[in-house]
Design a protein around this motif. Structure first.
Motif, PDB file in Angstrom:
ATOM      1  N   LEU A 174     -24.883 -19.191  11.389  1.00  0.00           N
ATOM      2  CA  LEU A 174     -23.595 -19.881  11.418  1.00  0.00           C
ATOM      3  C   LEU A 174     -23.443 -20.812  10.222  1.00  0.00           C
ATOM      4  CD1 LEU A 174     -20.987 -20.450  12.970  1.00  0.00           C
ATOM      5  CD2 LEU A 174     -22.207 -22.223  14.239  1.00  0.00           C
ATOM      6  N   MET A 175     -24.480 -21.569   9.898  1.00  0.00           N
ATOM      7  CA  MET A 175     -24.385 -22.496   8.774  1.00  0.00           C
ATOM      8  C   MET A 175     -24.192 -21.761   7.462  1.00  0.00           C
ATOM      9  SD  MET A 175     -27.069 -25.598   9.632  1.00  0.00           S
ATOM     10  CE  MET A 175     -28.482 -24.541   9.942  1.00  0.00           C
ATOM     11  N   VAL A 176     -24.966 -20.708   7.246  1.00  0.00           N
ATOM     12  CA  VAL A 176     -24.833 -19.950   6.000  1.00  0.00           C
ATOM     13  C   VAL A 176     -23.477 -19.260   5.941  1.00  0.00           C
ATOM     14  CG1 VAL A 176     -25.768 -18.033   4.657  1.00  0.00           C
ATOM     15  CG2 VAL A 176     -27.313 -19.637   5.764  1.00  0.00           C
ATOM     16  N   GLY A 177     -23.012 -18.705   7.072  1.00  0.00           N
ATOM     17  CA  GLY A 177     -21.710 -18.055   7.078  1.00  0.00           C
ATOM     18  C   GLY A 177     -20.590 -19.006   6.690  1.00  0.00           C
ATOM     19  N   VAL A 178     -20.611 -20.213   7.246  1.00  0.00           N
ATOM     20  CA  VAL A 178     -19.566 -21.194   6.927  1.00  0.00           C
ATOM     21  C   VAL A 178     -19.669 -21.642   5.468  1.00  0.00           C
ATOM     22  CG1 VAL A 178     -18.720 -23.511   7.435  1.00  0.00           C
ATOM     23  CG2 VAL A 178     -19.337 -21.970   9.307  1.00  0.00           C
ATOM     24  N   LEU A 179     -20.879 -21.996   5.012  1.00  0.00           N
ATOM     25  CA  LEU A 179     -21.042 -22.479   3.641  1.00  0.00           C
ATOM     26  C   LEU A 179     -20.689 -21.401   2.621  1.00  0.00           C
ATOM     27  CD1 LEU A 179     -24.373 -24.523   3.949  1.00  0.00           C
ATOM     28  CD2 LEU A 179     -22.065 -25.422   3.710  1.00  0.00           C
ATOM     29  N   ALA A 180     -21.179 -20.183   2.822  1.00  0.00           N
ATOM     30  CA  ALA A 180     -20.908 -19.107   1.869  1.00  0.00           C
ATOM     31  C   ALA A 180     -19.423 -18.767   1.840  1.00  0.00           C
ATOM     32  CB  ALA A 180     -21.733 -17.871   2.217  1.00  0.00           C
ATOM     33  N   THR A 181     -18.764 -18.781   2.998  1.00  0.00           N
ATOM     34  CA  THR A 181     -17.333 -18.484   3.038  1.00  0.00           C
ATOM     35  C   THR A 181     -16.526 -19.571   2.342  1.00  0.00           C
ATOM     36  OG1 THR A 181     -17.636 -17.293   5.128  1.00  0.00           O
ATOM     37  CG2 THR A 181     -15.405 -17.928   4.545  1.00  0.00           C
ATOM     38  N   LEU A 182     -16.906 -20.833   2.556  1.00  0.00           N
ATOM     39  CA  LEU A 182     -16.199 -21.927   1.875  1.00  0.00           C
ATOM     40  C   LEU A 182     -16.379 -21.853   0.361  1.00  0.00           C
ATOM     41  CD1 LEU A 182     -16.927 -24.962   4.251  1.00  0.00           C
ATOM     42  CD2 LEU A 182     -14.785 -23.695   3.985  1.00  0.00           C
ATOM     43  N   LEU A 183     -17.590 -21.584  -0.097  1.00  0.00           N
ATOM     44  CA  LEU A 183     -17.832 -21.470  -1.537  1.00  0.00           C
ATOM     45  C   LEU A 183     -17.055 -20.310  -2.142  1.00  0.00           C
ATOM     46  CD1 LEU A 183     -21.684 -22.169  -1.762  1.00  0.00           C
ATOM     47  CD2 LEU A 183     -19.839 -23.624  -2.613  1.00  0.00           C
ATOM     48  N   SER A 184     -17.096 -19.162  -1.493  1.00  0.00           N
ATOM     49  CA  SER A 184     -16.382 -18.002  -2.028  1.00  0.00           C
ATOM     50  C   SER A 184     -14.873 -18.227  -2.006  1.00  0.00           C
ATOM     51  CB  SER A 184     -16.741 -16.753  -1.228  1.00  0.00           C
ATOM     52  OG  SER A 184     -16.378 -16.903   0.134  1.00  0.00           O
ATOM     53  N   ALA A 185     -14.371 -18.905  -0.971  1.00  0.00           N
ATOM     54  CA  ALA A 185     -12.936 -19.187  -0.904  1.00  0.00           C
ATOM     55  C   ALA A 185     -12.516 -20.164  -1.999  1.00  0.00           C
ATOM     56  CB  ALA A 185     -12.572 -19.738   0.470  1.00  0.00           C
ATOM     57  N   PHE A 186     -13.334 -21.181  -2.257  1.00  0.00           N
ATOM     58  CA  PHE A 186     -12.984 -22.159  -3.290  1.00  0.00           C
ATOM     59  C   PHE A 186     -12.974 -21.515  -4.678  1.00  0.00           C
ATOM     60  CE2 PHE A 186     -14.331 -25.276  -6.493  1.00  0.00           C
ATOM     61  CZ  PHE A 186     -13.297 -26.198  -6.383  1.00  0.00           C
ATOM     62  N   PHE A 187     -14.060 -20.852  -5.030  1.00  0.00           N
ATOM     63  CA  PHE A 187     -14.142 -20.287  -6.372  1.00  0.00           C
ATOM     64  C   PHE A 187     -13.263 -19.050  -6.532  1.00  0.00           C
ATOM     65  CE2 PHE A 187     -18.185 -22.617  -6.147  1.00  0.00           C
ATOM     66  CZ  PHE A 187     -18.117 -23.325  -7.334  1.00  0.00           C
ATOM     67  N   ALA A 195     -27.008 -19.822   1.199  1.00  0.00           N
ATOM     68  CA  ALA A 195     -25.574 -19.833   0.891  1.00  0.00           C
ATOM     69  C   ALA A 195     -25.329 -19.804  -0.615  1.00  0.00           C
ATOM     70  CB  ALA A 195     -24.920 -21.064   1.512  1.00  0.00           C
ATOM     71  N   LEU A 196     -26.164 -20.516  -1.378  1.00  0.00           N
ATOM     72  CA  LEU A 196     -25.982 -20.554  -2.833  1.00  0.00           C
ATOM     73  C   LEU A 196     -26.231 -19.206  -3.492  1.00  0.00           C
ATOM     74  CD1 LEU A 196     -27.598 -23.997  -3.775  1.00  0.00           C
ATOM     75  CD2 LEU A 196     -25.167 -23.398  -3.764  1.00  0.00           C
ATOM     76  N   THR A 197     -26.929 -18.327  -2.825  1.00  0.00           N
ATOM     77  CA  THR A 197     -27.249 -17.026  -3.414  1.00  0.00           C
ATOM     78  C   THR A 197     -26.439 -15.888  -2.800  1.00  0.00           C
ATOM     79  OG1 THR A 197     -29.081 -16.776  -1.835  1.00  0.00           O
ATOM     80  CG2 THR A 197     -29.594 -17.749  -3.973  1.00  0.00           C
ATOM     81  N   SER A 198     -25.432 -16.194  -1.982  1.00  0.00           N
ATOM     82  CA  SER A 198     -24.718 -15.118  -1.297  1.00  0.00           C
ATOM     83  C   SER A 198     -23.201 -15.237  -1.341  1.00  0.00           C
ATOM     84  CB  SER A 198     -25.164 -15.052   0.175  1.00  0.00           C
ATOM     85  OG  SER A 198     -24.889 -16.278   0.836  1.00  0.00           O
ATOM     86  N   TRP A 199     -22.650 -16.107  -2.204  1.00  0.00           N
ATOM     87  CA  TRP A 199     -21.203 -16.299  -2.204  1.00  0.00           C
ATOM     88  C   TRP A 199     -20.499 -15.570  -3.342  1.00  0.00           C
ATOM     89  CZ3 TRP A 199     -19.014 -18.233  -6.604  1.00  0.00           C
ATOM     90  CH2 TRP A 199     -19.869 -18.892  -7.513  1.00  0.00           C
ATOM     91  N   ALA A 200     -21.211 -15.144  -4.358  1.00  0.00           N
ATOM     92  CA  ALA A 200     -20.565 -14.665  -5.585  1.00  0.00           C
ATOM     93  C   ALA A 200     -19.783 -13.370  -5.365  1.00  0.00           C
ATOM     94  CB  ALA A 200     -21.614 -14.473  -6.679  1.00  0.00           C
ATOM     95  N   ALA A 201     -20.382 -12.400  -4.685  1.00  0.00           N
ATOM     96  CA  ALA A 201     -19.690 -11.123  -4.496  1.00  0.00           C
ATOM     97  C   ALA A 201     -18.403 -11.305  -3.686  1.00  0.00           C
ATOM     98  CB  ALA A 201     -20.627 -10.136  -3.801  1.00  0.00           C
ATOM     99  N   SER A 202     -18.444 -12.141  -2.668  1.00  0.00           N
ATOM    100  CA  SER A 202     -17.243 -12.399  -1.874  1.00  0.00           C
ATOM    101  C   SER A 202     -16.176 -13.112  -2.698  1.00  0.00           C
ATOM    102  CB  SER A 202     -17.600 -13.238  -0.646  1.00  0.00           C
ATOM    103  OG  SER A 202     -18.542 -12.573   0.161  1.00  0.00           O
ATOM    104  N   ALA A 203     -16.595 -14.001  -3.588  1.00  0.00           N
ATOM    105  CA  ALA A 203     -15.631 -14.706  -4.433  1.00  0.00           C
ATOM    106  C   ALA A 203     -14.892 -13.738  -5.348  1.00  0.00           C
ATOM    107  CB  ALA A 203     -16.346 -15.776  -5.256  1.00  0.00           C
ATOM    108  N   ARG A 204     -15.590 -12.703  -5.852  1.00  0.00           N
ATOM    109  CA  ARG A 204     -14.935 -11.720  -6.715  1.00  0.00           C
ATOM    110  C   ARG A 204     -13.869 -10.951  -5.937  1.00  0.00           C
ATOM    111  NH1 ARG A 204     -14.976 -12.271 -11.770  1.00  0.00           N
ATOM    112  NH2 ARG A 204     -14.714 -10.015 -12.025  1.00  0.00           N
ATOM    113  N   VAL A 205     -14.173 -10.590  -4.697  1.00  0.00           N
ATOM    114  CA  VAL A 205     -13.198  -9.870  -3.883  1.00  0.00           C
ATOM    115  C   VAL A 205     -11.986 -10.752  -3.583  1.00  0.00           C
ATOM    116  CG1 VAL A 205     -12.823  -8.733  -1.668  1.00  0.00           C
ATOM    117  CG2 VAL A 205     -14.974  -8.404  -2.881  1.00  0.00           C
ATOM    118  N   LEU A 206     -12.228 -12.009  -3.214  1.00  0.00           N
ATOM    119  CA  LEU A 206     -11.129 -12.918  -2.916  1.00  0.00           C
ATOM    120  C   LEU A 206     -10.288 -13.203  -4.159  1.00  0.00           C
ATOM    121  CD1 LEU A 206     -12.893 -15.470  -0.545  1.00  0.00           C
ATOM    122  CD2 LEU A 206     -11.174 -13.755   0.071  1.00  0.00           C
TER     123      LEU A 206
END
Length: 336
Positions: free
Chosen positions: A118-131, A184-195
């Motif tokens: 849950l923590m990683v899901g929230v943090l990674a989603t917030l990072l990908s959404a911001f960037f 979370a720091l190592t799993s947000w980049a690919a989602s950010a590209r899609v967003l």
């Protein structure tokens, strides 16, 4: 004249005066009897299918084990003189090498893994959404900088980086939050590209341009005009981040780099390996945590596949066509 919709009586000038005639209108075709329009919010939810129902049941079972289970079992650290005992009426999943109850350990370990996910899901989603979303909305140098940062994190191998970072963190400082931040720091980049790609598409639409030209604040344009269109994508990315986090944490703990002050499914596998559970044939020690990880990952994957019906327009149109065909067949059966 061919009718293409409901007819309306209108008066036109003829040689002998006004003449009533029938003119078609562009009104929509009437909805079949017995059907009703679905609310707009319902279209954001996947259609209930056997696969989705199976996924929800698996997720609910694992969540109940992790949330309610710890209150129904004993102390997972209690040591007894019954070591490596197979499952029995007293110990439903047997005991470890030091006599600890495996079911009690499994319930508490499931809770720890769910917290990590849950923590990683929230943090990674917030990072990908911001960037991804905010950078694409701003455009210009900000978008280029965020895109460059995403590309840098995207080409860095995730697992080796996580192992290196976790190795440099002292063991006494490796708690759940530390592991969650590292993952979370190592799993947000690919989602950010899609967003980013999705936001660039939505940003060019007329209603978004109208909101920007009318002087609306950026946070309101993003939150009201852009974000609702990206909710299915964000939900899918959140589910994927939870799966990746639980698997990543299990891998780190299995290598001895997991959280030192918490029990997770990965730490159960680590202690089972150190206790020679496999050579000794104590399958009840390592099979339950592995099975919980597999079942929870399967449940999340089935839910993610169902969310893909909303993201993919072709699947969404096929779902709508199937729903209309079923409604038409139901009306035909009632009429007959």
């Amino acid at each position: 004249m061919t009718n293409i919709g409901p007819d309306v009586q209108v008066a036109v000038e003829g040689p002998g005066g006004p003449v009533e005639t029938t003119a078609p209108t562009d009104a929509p075709e009437p909805r079949p009897t017995g059907t009703r329009a679905r609310p707009a919010w319902r279209m954001l939810l996947p259609t209930m299918t056997p696969w989705l129902a199976t996924g929800l049941v698996l997720i609910a079972g694992v969540v109940l084990l992790g949330v309610v289970g710890p209150y129904l079992v004993g102390d997972p650290d209690a040591i007894s003189d019954v070591g490596l005992a197979p499952p029995s009426a007293e110990h439903w999943l047997g005991t470890t090498q030091t006599g600890q109850d495996v079911l009690a350990q499994l319930a508490h370990a499931t809770r720890g893994s769910l917290q990590i996910g849950l923590m990683v899901g929230v943090l990674a989603t917030l990072l990908s959404a911001f960037f991804g979303i905010y950078g694409a909305y701003l455009g210009g140098a900000a978008d280029e900088g965020f895109s460059l940062l995403s590309n840098v994190f995207l080409v860095i191998p995730g697992l080796p980086l996580v192992i290196v970072i976790s190795g440099f963190v002292p063991r006494e400082s490796r708690g759940l939050w530390t592991i969650a931040v590292v993952l979370a720091l190592t799993s947000w980049a690919a989602s950010a590209r899609v967003l980013r790609a999705q936001t660039l598409s939505v940003r060019s639409r007329d209603y978004v341009a109208a909101s920007r030209l009318s002087g609306e604040k950026p946070w309101r344009v993003i939150g009201v005009e852009i974000l609702p269109n990206l909710l299915p994508v964000l939900a899918s990315q959140f589910v994927y981040a939870v799966i990746a986090a639980i698997l990543g944490e299990a891998g780190l703990s299995f290598l001895g780099l997991g959280a030192s002050n918490a029990s997770t499914l990965g730490t159960m596998l680590f202690y089972a390996q150190n206790g020679f559970a496999l050579p000794l044939g104590a399958w009840w020690w390592f099979v339950p945590p592995g099975l919980v990880i597999a079942l929870f990952g399967m449940g999340l994957s089935l839910v993610n596949f169902s969310i893909d019906e909303i993201i993919n327009p072709r699947l969404k149109n096929a779902r709508t066509a199937r729903r209309r065909a079923k409604a038409a067949a139901r009306v035909a059966r009632k009429a007959s």
